[in-house]
Design a protein around this motif. Sequence first.
Motif, PDB file in Angstrom:
ATOM      1  N   VAL A 186       0.856  -1.185   0.000  1.00  0.00           N
ATOM      2  CA  VAL A 186       0.000   0.000   0.000  1.00  0.00           C
ATOM      3  C   VAL A 186       0.891   1.234   0.000  1.00  0.00           C
ATOM      4  CG1 VAL A 186      -1.740   1.315   1.273  1.00  0.00           C
ATOM      5  CG2 VAL A 186      -1.862  -1.190   1.177  1.00  0.00           C
ATOM      6  N   LEU A 187       0.587   2.175  -0.904  1.00  0.00           N
ATOM      7  CA  LEU A 187       1.365   3.404  -1.051  1.00  0.00           C
ATOM      8  C   LEU A 187       0.523   4.575  -0.530  1.00  0.00           C
ATOM      9  CD1 LEU A 187       4.000   4.626  -2.122  1.00  0.00           C
ATOM     10  CD2 LEU A 187       2.947   4.753  -4.389  1.00  0.00           C
ATOM     11  N   ILE A 188       1.034   5.218   0.529  1.00  0.00           N
ATOM     12  CA  ILE A 188       0.314   6.299   1.207  1.00  0.00           C
ATOM     13  C   ILE A 188       1.094   7.602   1.057  1.00  0.00           C
ATOM     14  CG2 ILE A 188      -0.483   7.172   3.441  1.00  0.00           C
ATOM     15  CD1 ILE A 188      -2.186   4.924   2.417  1.00  0.00           C
ATOM     16  N   LEU A 189       0.363   8.702   0.785  1.00  0.00           N
ATOM     17  CA  LEU A 189       0.954  10.036   0.712  1.00  0.00           C
ATOM     18  C   LEU A 189       0.639  10.775   2.010  1.00  0.00           C
ATOM     19  CD1 LEU A 189      -0.093  11.038  -2.940  1.00  0.00           C
ATOM     20  CD2 LEU A 189       2.022   9.927  -2.175  1.00  0.00           C
ATOM     21  N   GLY A 190       1.680  11.289   2.681  1.00  0.00           N
ATOM     22  CA  GLY A 190       1.487  12.146   3.843  1.00  0.00           C
ATOM     23  C   GLY A 190       1.500  11.462   5.182  1.00  0.00           C
ATOM     24  N   GLN A 191       1.595  10.135   5.256  1.00  0.00           N
ATOM     25  CA  GLN A 191       1.602   9.435   6.538  1.00  0.00           C
ATOM     26  C   GLN A 191       2.624   8.296   6.514  1.00  0.00           C
ATOM     27  OE1 GLN A 191       0.009  10.261   9.308  1.00  0.00           O
ATOM     28  NE2 GLN A 191      -1.594  11.668   8.592  1.00  0.00           N
ATOM     29  N   GLU A 192       3.154   7.986   7.710  1.00  0.00           N
ATOM     30  CA  GLU A 192       4.039   6.836   7.887  1.00  0.00           C
ATOM     31  C   GLU A 192       3.222   5.684   8.446  1.00  0.00           C
ATOM     32  OE1 GLU A 192       6.689   3.976   9.691  1.00  0.00           O
ATOM     33  OE2 GLU A 192       5.319   5.261  10.828  1.00  0.00           O
ATOM     34  N   GLN A 193       3.325   4.494   7.833  1.00  0.00           N
ATOM     35  CA  GLN A 193       2.492   3.352   8.200  1.00  0.00           C
ATOM     36  C   GLN A 193       3.222   2.463   9.215  1.00  0.00           C
ATOM     37  OE1 GLN A 193       0.652   1.496   4.530  1.00  0.00           O
ATOM     38  NE2 GLN A 193       2.068   2.880   3.502  1.00  0.00           N
ATOM     39  N   ASP A 194       2.517   2.137  10.295  1.00  0.00           N
ATOM     40  CA  ASP A 194       3.047   1.139  11.223  1.00  0.00           C
ATOM     41  C   ASP A 194       2.475  -0.242  10.924  1.00  0.00           C
ATOM     42  OD1 ASP A 194       4.693   2.889  12.557  1.00  0.00           O
ATOM     43  OD2 ASP A 194       3.189   3.425  14.057  1.00  0.00           O
ATOM     44  N   THR A 195       1.356  -0.297  10.237  1.00  0.00           N
ATOM     45  CA  THR A 195       0.833  -1.528   9.654  1.00  0.00           C
ATOM     46  C   THR A 195       0.450  -1.195   8.220  1.00  0.00           C
ATOM     47  OG1 THR A 195      -1.432  -1.069  10.362  1.00  0.00           O
ATOM     48  CG2 THR A 195      -0.043  -2.352  11.868  1.00  0.00           C
ATOM     49  N   VAL A 196       0.157  -2.208   7.454  1.00  0.00           N
ATOM     50  CA  VAL A 196      -0.158  -1.984   6.050  1.00  0.00           C
ATOM     51  C   VAL A 196      -1.449  -1.169   5.949  1.00  0.00           C
ATOM     52  CG1 VAL A 196      -0.689  -3.064   3.841  1.00  0.00           C
ATOM     53  CG2 VAL A 196       0.984  -4.112   5.375  1.00  0.00           C
ATOM     54  N   GLY A 197      -1.313   0.079   5.498  1.00  0.00           N
ATOM     55  CA  GLY A 197      -2.463   0.940   5.273  1.00  0.00           C
ATOM     56  C   GLY A 197      -3.017   1.634   6.498  1.00  0.00           C
ATOM     57  N   GLY A 198      -2.317   1.590   7.653  1.00  0.00           N
ATOM     58  CA  GLY A 198      -2.903   2.201   8.837  1.00  0.00           C
ATOM     59  C   GLY A 198      -1.914   2.424   9.967  1.00  0.00           C
ATOM     60  N   ARG A 199      -2.519   2.713  11.177  1.00  0.00           N
ATOM     61  CA  ARG A 199      -1.777   3.027  12.404  1.00  0.00           C
ATOM     62  C   ARG A 199      -0.803   4.186  12.170  1.00  0.00           C
ATOM     63  NH1 ARG A 199       0.664  -1.828  15.764  1.00  0.00           N
ATOM     64  NH2 ARG A 199       1.296   0.030  16.957  1.00  0.00           N
ATOM     65  N   PHE A 200      -1.398   5.314  11.734  1.00  0.00           N
ATOM     66  CA  PHE A 200      -0.597   6.503  11.467  1.00  0.00           C
ATOM     67  C   PHE A 200      -0.264   7.214  12.790  1.00  0.00           C
ATOM     68  CE2 PHE A 200      -3.475   6.590   7.519  1.00  0.00           C
ATOM     69  CZ  PHE A 200      -2.657   5.688   6.861  1.00  0.00           C
ATOM     70  N   ASP A 201       0.868   7.915  12.799  1.00  0.00           N
ATOM     71  CA  ASP A 201       1.316   8.702  13.951  1.00  0.00           C
ATOM     72  C   ASP A 201       1.311  10.165  13.533  1.00  0.00           C
ATOM     73  OD1 ASP A 201       2.567   9.915  16.068  1.00  0.00           O
ATOM     74  OD2 ASP A 201       4.248   8.505  16.153  1.00  0.00           O
ATOM     75  N   ALA A 202       0.530  10.991  14.257  1.00  0.00           N
ATOM     76  CA  ALA A 202       0.402  12.399  13.880  1.00  0.00           C
ATOM     77  C   ALA A 202       1.743  13.126  13.904  1.00  0.00           C
ATOM     78  CB  ALA A 202      -0.602  13.090  14.805  1.00  0.00           C
ATOM     79  N   THR A 203       2.654  12.725  14.780  1.00  0.00           N
ATOM     80  CA  THR A 203       3.950  13.405  14.861  1.00  0.00           C
ATOM     81  C   THR A 203       4.808  13.156  13.624  1.00  0.00           C
ATOM     82  OG1 THR A 203       4.994  11.546  16.018  1.00  0.00           O
ATOM     83  CG2 THR A 203       3.904  13.233  17.366  1.00  0.00           C
ATOM     84  N   GLN A 204       4.454  12.142  12.828  1.00  0.00           N
ATOM     85  CA  GLN A 204       5.222  11.824  11.625  1.00  0.00           C
ATOM     86  C   GLN A 204       4.479  12.214  10.350  1.00  0.00           C
ATOM     87  OE1 GLN A 204       5.785   7.621  12.218  1.00  0.00           O
ATOM     88  NE2 GLN A 204       7.603   7.904  13.504  1.00  0.00           N
ATOM     89  N   ALA A 205       3.346  12.914  10.481  1.00  0.00           N
ATOM     90  CA  ALA A 205       2.544  13.279   9.312  1.00  0.00           C
ATOM     91  C   ALA A 205       3.209  14.419   8.544  1.00  0.00           C
ATOM     92  CB  ALA A 205       1.138  13.677   9.741  1.00  0.00           C
ATOM     93  N   PHE A 206       3.030  14.408   7.231  1.00  0.00           N
ATOM     94  CA  PHE A 206       3.544  15.479   6.371  1.00  0.00           C
ATOM     95  C   PHE A 206       2.564  16.663   6.405  1.00  0.00           C
ATOM     96  CE2 PHE A 206       3.380  17.551   2.172  1.00  0.00           C
ATOM     97  CZ  PHE A 206       4.691  18.015   2.068  1.00  0.00           C
ATOM     98  N   VAL A 207       3.127  17.859   6.483  1.00  0.00           N
ATOM     99  CA  VAL A 207       2.331  19.085   6.450  1.00  0.00           C
ATOM    100  C   VAL A 207       2.832  19.922   5.276  1.00  0.00           C
ATOM    101  CG1 VAL A 207       1.624  21.165   7.664  1.00  0.00           C
ATOM    102  CG2 VAL A 207       1.993  19.043   8.940  1.00  0.00           C
ATOM    103  N   GLY A 208       1.939  20.166   4.303  1.00  0.00           N
ATOM    104  CA  GLY A 208       2.323  20.958   3.143  1.00  0.00           C
ATOM    105  C   GLY A 208       1.542  20.516   1.919  1.00  0.00           C
ATOM    106  N   GLU A 209       2.191  20.707   0.726  1.00  0.00           N
ATOM    107  CA  GLU A 209       1.582  20.358  -0.551  1.00  0.00           C
ATOM    108  C   GLU A 209       2.564  19.527  -1.372  1.00  0.00           C
ATOM    109  OE1 GLU A 209      -1.190  24.285  -1.410  1.00  0.00           O
ATOM    110  OE2 GLU A 209       0.951  24.379  -1.895  1.00  0.00           O
TER     111      GLU A 209
END
Length: 439
Positions: A357-380
């Motif tokens: 699974v390819l996600i834009l703006g988040q780091e995955q701790d499991t396939v497609g989920g368990r995102f951590d807000a401190t690692q989220a991308f902010v911008g465009e």
Amino acid sequence: MLPVVAGLLLAVAAGGRGAPGDPESPPGSRFVCTSLPLDAAGAGCPLPPVPMQGGALSPEEELKATVLQLRETVLQQKETIGSQREAIRELTGKLSRCESADGKSDTGTWKKELGRGKDTMGDLPRDPAQVIDQLSRTMQTLKDRLESLEHQLRANVSYAALPNDLREMLQRRLGDLERQLLSKVAELEDEKSLLHNETSAHRHRTETALNALLERVSELEKGNSAFKSPDEFKVSLPLRTNYLYGKVKKSLPELYAFTVCLWLRSSASPGIGTPFSYAVPGQANEIVLIEWGNNPIELLINDKVAQLPLFISDGKWHHVCITWTTRDGMWEAFQDGEKLGTGENLAPWHPIKPGGVLILGQEQDTVGGRFDATQAFVGEMSQFNIWDRVLKAEDIMNIANCSTNMPGNIIPWVDNNVDVFGGATKWPVETCEERLLDL
């Protein structure tokens, strides 16, 4: 006739001398002897036994006749051996041509010897079944000829009449030829199987490429994009949360090398977060690009880390490209078309696993989920493309300075291939030239 005459003379001489006391032989009597034919000799003119010419042969004559018979047999055998040698030479020549044809192309000896087959795709190998069948028929014909010669030899000359060494030599020759034929047939069968497998693999690769092209054309034809062009949009992720993200619909195939390029703009602090991440079952950090806290930007491959000398958190548009190959784990980092760093031993000899699974703006701790807000991308971000090879430095420079538009052959940046969730939005993007002015 001479023995008969000699016998008559002996008889006359005996009668002329007279036997004592014989009343029928008066003294002084004379006889006239005349030669008679053999059948005229009767009881009145007995002959001594004389050996006849047509009777039993003496041992010397029998031996001489046996020698002549053996000589004729040897001459016949020489003729048979000569004909067998011709067959052996012909067979050896054909076997040599078969062996010499292993490394030749369709226009070489095979094509001359085995006929001209139609090949509708020049890059595909010719039909191996026709080649192998023709060679098998040739081998069978030669074997039949050898068996015919063997039967003829047995019919004309008895093996018992041949010398032992000659009989053993012929048997060895026939056995060697039969083993060579069986070995060649086995090699041809193996080659037929190999050619079939190669042809199937080539056909599968061709069909995969064609299907990918058809999907791309269908997407472009059916795409009802709200933008002027399917790739003229950007994804906006304005907040550092664990629920704003974009998802690429397509997944990655197995990769042994790749290039990832994208335009991004961020002024987040500390760290811009995770522009993208790719997770597969069993490995959430298969491919990750992240700047977390006060750490430098890092590239993760199979959870192995390399630090990149990139500086992009100034709130301006920047073009970023990352290349990697499994060979020695070589990587390169480009910013705005210039190579700023390179290294090796980043997950060497590890192929990128498919089906993740390819996600834009988040780091995955499991396939497609368990995102951590401190690692989220902010911008465009915009123009996120992936290729299955390492792009040349001049190609990356041309993309960065807007000289060329080169969509990724694995993941292209098109509107209907990216979904947004949690409040992330799509907006028309500035032109490439406008982004350049922002540098």
